[in-house]
Design an enzyme around this catalytic site. Structure first.
Site, PDB file in Angstrom:
ATOM      1  CG  HIS A  17      -2.072   1.087   1.148  1.00 58.48           C
ATOM      2  ND1 HIS A  17      -1.790   2.564   1.457  1.00 58.48           N
ATOM      3  CD2 HIS A  17      -3.129   1.161   0.498  1.00 58.48           C
ATOM      4  CE1 HIS A  17      -3.016   2.963   1.299  1.00 58.48           C
ATOM      5  NE2 HIS A  17      -3.975   1.926   0.690  1.00 58.48           N
ATOM      6  CE  LYS A  39       6.741  12.542  -2.175  1.00 55.92           C
ATOM      7  NZ  LYS A  39       6.987  12.923  -0.668  1.00 55.92           N
ATOM      8  CG  HIS A  83      -6.542   0.385   8.110  1.00 54.79           C
ATOM      9  ND1 HIS A  83      -4.952   0.402   7.191  1.00 54.79           N
ATOM     10  CD2 HIS A  83      -6.682   1.336   7.489  1.00 54.79           C
ATOM     11  CE1 HIS A  83      -5.289   1.771   7.046  1.00 54.79           C
ATOM     12  NE2 HIS A  83      -6.046   1.791   6.850  1.00 54.79           N
ATOM     13  CG  HIS A  85      -4.929   4.699  10.521  1.00 53.17           C
ATOM     14  ND1 HIS A  85      -3.791   5.486  10.045  1.00 53.17           N
ATOM     15  CD2 HIS A  85      -5.260   4.225   9.577  1.00 53.17           C
ATOM     16  CE1 HIS A  85      -3.521   4.721   8.398  1.00 53.17           C
ATOM     17  NE2 HIS A  85      -4.190   4.196   8.788  1.00 53.17           N
ATOM     18  CG  ASP A 102      -8.572   5.187   5.827  1.00 55.20           C
ATOM     19  OD1 ASP A 102      -9.390   5.211   5.802  1.00 55.20           O
ATOM     20  OD2 ASP A 102      -7.571   4.186   6.483  1.00 55.20           O
ATOM     21  N   GLY A 104     -12.276   9.846   1.833  1.00 50.94           N
ATOM     22  CA  GLY A 104     -10.735   9.260   1.111  1.00 50.94           C
ATOM     23  C   GLY A 104     -11.333   9.174  -0.618  1.00 50.94           C
TER      24      GLY A 104
END
Length: 335
Positions: free
Chosen positions: A11, A37, A128, A132, A151, A182
């Protein structure tokens, strides 16, 4: 000595972090080493660098943790699939692409060229959004706090509101796929020509330069509820209609089309980068949905308040900046 390796893999923002006896000793994003990047592959260079910085070897690792748990929110996943059976083939494709993460020892042995006999760690999968929340709460000085994460999606959730106390994080409310702030931000970025994952930051920079021309349209896209928010799905491609995102051989994240034909009917053909659309969503964030008053601010300055008045450490995300919302124990409110 207890050594824990944390990994973000396959990811955008692949990275590794190392804790020794509960203290962070090293952290490294893969892009700083391979110069790609938002690299979305496996962070083998970052893992090696973290171990080197700590003076440790692969055999010293006691536990490896990943912020993804395929078993999380399973009932919601099954329910969505049964209601949208046409999405099943692509959802299975997404699952198969992430199957390599099921066996960390085999993966690390292969990617890092390590003798599997040296690997003695236990594998831990963390939901997930809990990961966070933990990354903010456990690094703060707070003994109790509210947690609020937003997100695109992770383990089928797009938002988690939780109560953090002592060493525990208790989930209170979740917003699940396909309702995602998101996705809203990504869809607009996609339409105005910023198609690379991570380009959302550029659009945020353009927003103050645009005109407040589309506020009412954005009000139609997002609606607040007692326990979160809902998207008007007429403006979006159906979740599961495509993979949503894919990873190139170079490890770059590619975003597939997110906007529906309804967006084209309103705005015309997809644009090259143009700031008026960024200004529209930015103004919606400043003024607040549904005409509620708001005040300008660059992002979500603080996480939620629970009804008891517990304060939370700051945590900011691009989707939160888009609507300027916070949770106070009763629902989402604009500021």
């Amino acid at each position: 000595m207890a050594v824990i390796l944390g990994i973000n893999a396959f990811h955008a923002g692949a990275a590794a972090a190392l804790l020794v006896d509960g203290e962070p000793v090293a952290a490294m994003p893969e892009e700083r080493l391979n110069r790609v990047k938002y690299y979305a592959g496996f962070p083998k260079l970052a893992i090696a660098r973290c171990l080197d910085m700590a003076g440790l070897d692969y055999s010293d690792i006691d536990a490896v943790s990943l912020g993804r748990n395929p078993s999380a929110n399973l009932a919601s996943k099954v329910g969505f699939t049964l209601r949208n059976i046409q999405s099943l083939p692509n959802l299975l494709k997404i699952r198969s692409n992430r199957g390599a993460l099921d066996d960390f020892k085999a993966l690390i042995s292969s990617e890092c060229e390590v003798d599997p006999a040296k690997l003695r760690f236990k594998q831990h999968n963390v939901e997930h959004h809990l990961a966070h929340t933990a990354s903010a709460y456990f690094m703060s000085d707070w003994e109790e706090s509210a947690g609020f994460t937003l997100d695109g999606s992770g383990d089928f959730a797009t938002c988690l509101m939780s109560k953090c106390e002592g060493s525990e994080i208790k989930p209170l409310y979740r917003v699940n796929v396909p309702h995602s702030m998101g996705s809203l931000y990504m869809m607009i970025c996609d339409f105005i020509g910023y198609k690379k994952y991570g380009d959302e930051g550029k659009v945020m920079g353009l927003a103050p330069l645009g005109k407040d021309s589309y506020h009412e349209t954005f009000e139609e896209m997002l609606h607040l509820t007692d326990k979160g928010f809902q998207l008007n799905l007429d403006y979006f491609m159906p979740f599961g209609a495509s993979q949503g995102m894919s990873i190139t051989d170079k490890g770059e994240m590619v975003v597939d089309r997110h906007f529906s034909d309804r967006i084209v009917e309103i705005f015309g053909e997809p644009r090259e980068p143009y700031s008026d659309y960024a200004g529209g969503i930015g103004a919606g964030r400043r003024r607040g949905p549904a005409g509620l008053p708001g005040r300008p601010r660059p992002g979500l300055r603080r996480a939620a308040h629970l009804r008891e008045g517990i304060h939370a450490p700051a945590q900011s995300t691009a989707p939160a900046r888009a609507v300027g919302a916070h949770f106070d124990g009763r629902g989402l409110h604009t500021q």
